[in-house]
Design a protein around this motif. Structure first.
Motif, PDB file in Angstrom:
ATOM      1  N   ASP A 414       0.832  -1.195   0.000  1.00 37.22           N
ATOM      2  CA  ASP A 414       0.000   0.000   0.000  1.00 37.22           C
ATOM      3  C   ASP A 414       0.869   1.249   0.000  1.00 37.22           C
ATOM      4  N   VAL A 415       0.304   2.344  -0.475  1.00 43.93           N
ATOM      5  CA  VAL A 415       1.058   3.581  -0.643  1.00 43.93           C
ATOM      6  C   VAL A 415       0.537   4.633   0.325  1.00 43.93           C
ATOM      7  N   VAL A 416       1.419   5.181   1.155  1.00 42.31           N
ATOM      8  CA  VAL A 416       1.047   6.297   2.016  1.00 42.31           C
ATOM      9  C   VAL A 416       1.397   7.592   1.284  1.00 42.31           C
ATOM     10  N   VAL A 417       0.478   8.559   1.308  1.00 39.11           N
ATOM     11  CA  VAL A 417       0.666   9.829   0.612  1.00 39.11           C
ATOM     12  C   VAL A 417       0.577  10.965   1.619  1.00 39.11           C
ATOM     13  N   GLN A 418       1.544  11.878   1.541  1.00 39.05           N
ATOM     14  CA  GLN A 418       1.564  13.010   2.463  1.00 39.05           C
ATOM     15  C   GLN A 418       2.408  14.119   1.841  1.00 39.05           C
ATOM     16  N   ALA A 419       2.370  15.304   2.457  1.00 35.28           N
ATOM     17  CA  ALA A 419       3.135  16.407   1.875  1.00 35.28           C
ATOM     18  C   ALA A 419       3.552  17.466   2.883  1.00 35.28           C
ATOM     19  N   ALA A 420       2.717  17.825   3.842  1.00 36.46           N
ATOM     20  CA  ALA A 420       3.007  19.038   4.604  1.00 36.46           C
ATOM     21  C   ALA A 420       2.555  18.904   6.051  1.00 36.46           C
ATOM     22  N   GLY A 421       3.048  19.830   6.857  1.00 37.74           N
ATOM     23  CA  GLY A 421       2.722  19.827   8.273  1.00 37.74           C
ATOM     24  C   GLY A 421       3.725  18.999   9.057  1.00 37.74           C
ATOM     25  N   SER A 422       3.282  18.466  10.180  1.00 38.29           N
ATOM     26  CA  SER A 422       4.170  17.661  11.018  1.00 38.29           C
ATOM     27  C   SER A 422       4.239  16.214  10.557  1.00 38.29           C
ATOM     28  N   LEU A 423       3.297  15.793   9.730  1.00 33.99           N
ATOM     29  CA  LEU A 423       3.263  14.397   9.302  1.00 33.99           C
ATOM     30  C   LEU A 423       4.485  13.960   8.495  1.00 33.99           C
ATOM     31  N   PRO A 424       5.014  14.763   7.541  1.00 37.67           N
ATOM     32  CA  PRO A 424       6.191  14.275   6.801  1.00 37.67           C
ATOM     33  C   PRO A 424       7.359  13.904   7.709  1.00 37.67           C
ATOM     34  N   GLY A 425       7.630  14.754   8.694  1.00 37.46           N
ATOM     35  CA  GLY A 425       8.732  14.465   9.603  1.00 37.46           C
ATOM     36  C   GLY A 425       8.476  13.217  10.427  1.00 37.46           C
ATOM     37  N   ASP A 426       7.252  13.085  10.954  1.00 39.43           N
ATOM     38  CA  ASP A 426       6.922  11.917  11.760  1.00 39.43           C
ATOM     39  C   ASP A 426       6.904  10.650  10.908  1.00 39.43           C
TER      40      ASP A 426
END
Length: 634
Positions: A414-426
């Protein structure tokens, strides 16, 4: 021989017959077109797409979008999932429609992802001047909204005469398919020119193949680079997005296993090596793991493969502290290969370069002490991640616990998609990636609002190959509010996403950052406005119901109520969403003050040199101490 048709008809037909060839893979370079139509393109590109759709529905599939920026994000997500072999075109009307694509153009160029932009322009003849939505500059009446694409594009041109289309279209394709040059490609189309009749050479409309360049390393630089690695006592590999785009994961693994050199990854390089591989130390830099950053601090030879060395990767040039550290940069683009004043630039395709180095290094292997140290640091970091992502029983789970629950409930591909905020670092610290294409974090531009639109691009790429992966979009409430309307597109076309909407009641990332730079959570809470306070810090949380918002679009919504079993119920909801045939949004409240483990990275955000506020002065003192290890260029 030639055919008579409009400029827009010629361009759309031309695009249907362009193919990218990469080894044994042959794909349509432009898989389809997104378009939002208004004056300037509805009678040009719009008419051409409609006509083509009736003549051959499979020739150039047309897809709607709800926002022009989101069209470009979808194209970028699709391109990355296709390893840059295929993308979409995006057409917009004059003025604000075109301007809405500017952010997407910047994102594509920053990430080195091919997208084709077709913004409409005002009359080339200026017969009607000024038209609705036209800019006017007394000092230069030729300047228009589309000129803003120039610094954001890897290629820009304007078709002011119909005959120019042929050279412009061919040049656009060259840049789209060149791994060293690719990014946003913009062809500005005046509205009158789109509808003009031209004689189109049959050769222009013939099928054409564009072979992706995979340059081999030159022997001299290859020998010097191999010699530098052979002399290393504590080398470290930094694997970037170039490994993914070159499909060089197998060669990277073989090279690392043969030499014992530990591997750290950038955001774009996530997935280049499975998370549980013994030599994978995790992410490096500002949001990396302590394992990668501790090995980086003493590395004497840094082998960058397909990385552009952003300030997050280098911890703002503090990550590599060895006084005689040497950079070996393998990259298809000379611009990136020469970074950090490298004396060992190896300009080549990542896979070809790895094969060449592997052959030249022979039986070279790192010392037992270096290998053991990397293994020990990895073991310790794995234990920290286990603890951070485990269920806590808290009424409001923190983001690390939420990430752990989602990660455990997803499939290995499965593919996790993200870009901004605190989530990329975590995510870079905590997400356990099990597939080369399983980690899709847009972090070159880190654009709030990319997530859902980019996830749709990933979904389109998966559906085109009849793959069985799920796409898991993780988004905070701040990014969700920026661009959530593409959920309507998901419903309209039956595109399945699993969206994890984390309700922080504010901007979690900047909130955490502001604590360290002397502006503690200023402007980051979502609270009722109080005219007597400049900080929006009242106790009254805004009565915003984002779950109801998503439900109003026709998306299935699951709400996870606060409570000690919230994270386990979240995992169950993800499993149910994976079994469902349509999109599901899962809404979960979080505690934004629970942070991921410290990976010992740093990011240079200058603090005010003087202030009347105690917390700002204290932050400045800390900042001056933290930036002291920064390396000069030479």
């Amino acid at each position: 021989m030639s055919v008579r048709m409009s400029v827009a008809q010629a361009l759309t037909l031309f695009l249907t017959r362009q193919y990218t060839v990469d080894g044994d893979v042959r794909q349509r370079t432009i898989a389809g077109t997104f378009g939002i139509f208004g004056h300037g393109n509805v009678a040009g590109i719009g008419q051409a797409l409609r006509q083509l759709g009736y003549e051959d529905p499979t020739a150039m599939p047309y897809h709607q979008a709800r926002n022009e920026q989101a069209m470009v994000h979808q194209a970028a997500g699709f391109a990355r999932m296709n390893r840059r072999r295929s993308t979409f075109a995006a057409a917009a009307s004059v003025g604000p429609g075109a301007a809405n694509m500017l952010t997407g153009a910047a994102l594509a160029t920053a990430n080195r992802l091919p997208v084709l932009l077709l913004p409409s322009d005002t009359f080339a003849t200026r017969v009607a001047d000024p038209v609705l939505q036209q800019l006017e500059h007394p000092h230069d009446t030729s300047l228009q909204v589309t000129d803003a694409f120039r610094p954001l594009s890897r290629y820009f041109d304007r078709v002011e005469r119909g005959e120019q289309l042929f050279s412009i279209a061919l040049s656009a394709m060259r840049v789209l398919t060149d791994p060293a040059e690719t990014g946003a490609v913009t062809i500005a189309l005046p509205e009158d020119v789109q509808a003009e009749l031209i004689d189109v050479p049959e050769e222009f409309l013939a099928e054409r193949e564009w072979h992706i360049r995979r340059p081999l390393p030159e022997s001299g630089p290859l020998e010097r680079t191999a010699a530098a690695i052979r002399g290393a006592q504590a080398p470290l590999i930094i694997a970037g997005g170039g490994v993914i785009y070159s499909e060089a994961e197998t060669e990277l693994r073989a090279f690392a296993e043969a030499t014992g050199i530990p591997v750290a990854t950038t955001q774009a390089g996530g997935g280049a090596l499975d998370h549980d591989h013994p030599l994978n130390l995790g992410g490096v830099g500002a949001t990396g793991s302590s394992a990668a950053n501790r090995i980086a601090a003493s590395a004497d030879v840094i082998i960058g493969i397909g990385t552009r060395y952003s300030d997050f990767t280098t911890s703002s040039r503090t990550a590599f502290a060895h006084p005689e550290a040497v950079f070996v940069n393998l990259n298809v683009a000379g611009f990136d290969a020469y970074k950090h004043g490298s004396r060992y630039p190896l300009i080549a395709d990542a896979r070809a370069g790895l094969l060449g180095l592997h052959d030249r290094l022979g039986d070279f292997r790192v010392s037992t002490a270096h290998a053991d140290r990397g293994a020990e640091e990895k073991k310790n970091w794995v234990a920290e991640v286990d603890a951070a992502t485990a269920p806590t029983g808290a009424r409001l789970p923190g983001q690390p616990e939420i990430i752990g629950a989602v990660n455990r409930a997803t499939g290995p591909r499965d593919v996790v998609v993200q870009a901004a905020g605190s989530l990329p670092g975590d995510l870079q610290k905590l997400w356990r990636t099990r597939d080369a294409l399983g980690y899709h974090v847009e972090y070159a531009f880190s654009c709030m609002g990319y997530e859902i639109a980019g996830g749709l691009g990933v979904r389109r790429a998966i559906d085109a190959t009849d793959d069985d992966r799920d796409v898991v979009v993780m988004v905070g409430d701040g990014s969700y509010l920026m661009l959530h309307t593409e959920l309507v597109t998901a419903v309209a076309e039956g595109l399945k996403l699993i969206v994890i909407l984390i309700q922080n009641h504010g901007y979690a990332s900047i909130g955490a950052l502001s604590e360290t730079v002397g502006a503690p959570r200023f402007g980051t809470w979502y609270r009722r406005y109080d005219g007597e306070s400049p900080e929006f810090r009242t106790d009254e949380v805004l009565p915003v119901d984002l779950a109801a918002n998503a439900r109003s679009y026709g998306v299935d919504v699951v709400e996870i109520d606060p409570g000690p079993s919230a994270s386990s119920r979240l995992a169950e909801a993800v499993e149910e969403a994976r079994a469902a045939p349509t999109s599901t949004l899962i809404h979960v409240n979080s505690d934004p003050l629970v942070y991921a483990p410290d990976g010992e990275g740093w990011w240079d955000v200058p603090v005010a040199a003087t202030s009347t506020m105690d917390d700002t002065r204290a932050a400045r003192t800390a900042y001056e101490e933290e930036r002291s290890p920064q390396r000069p260029l030479l």
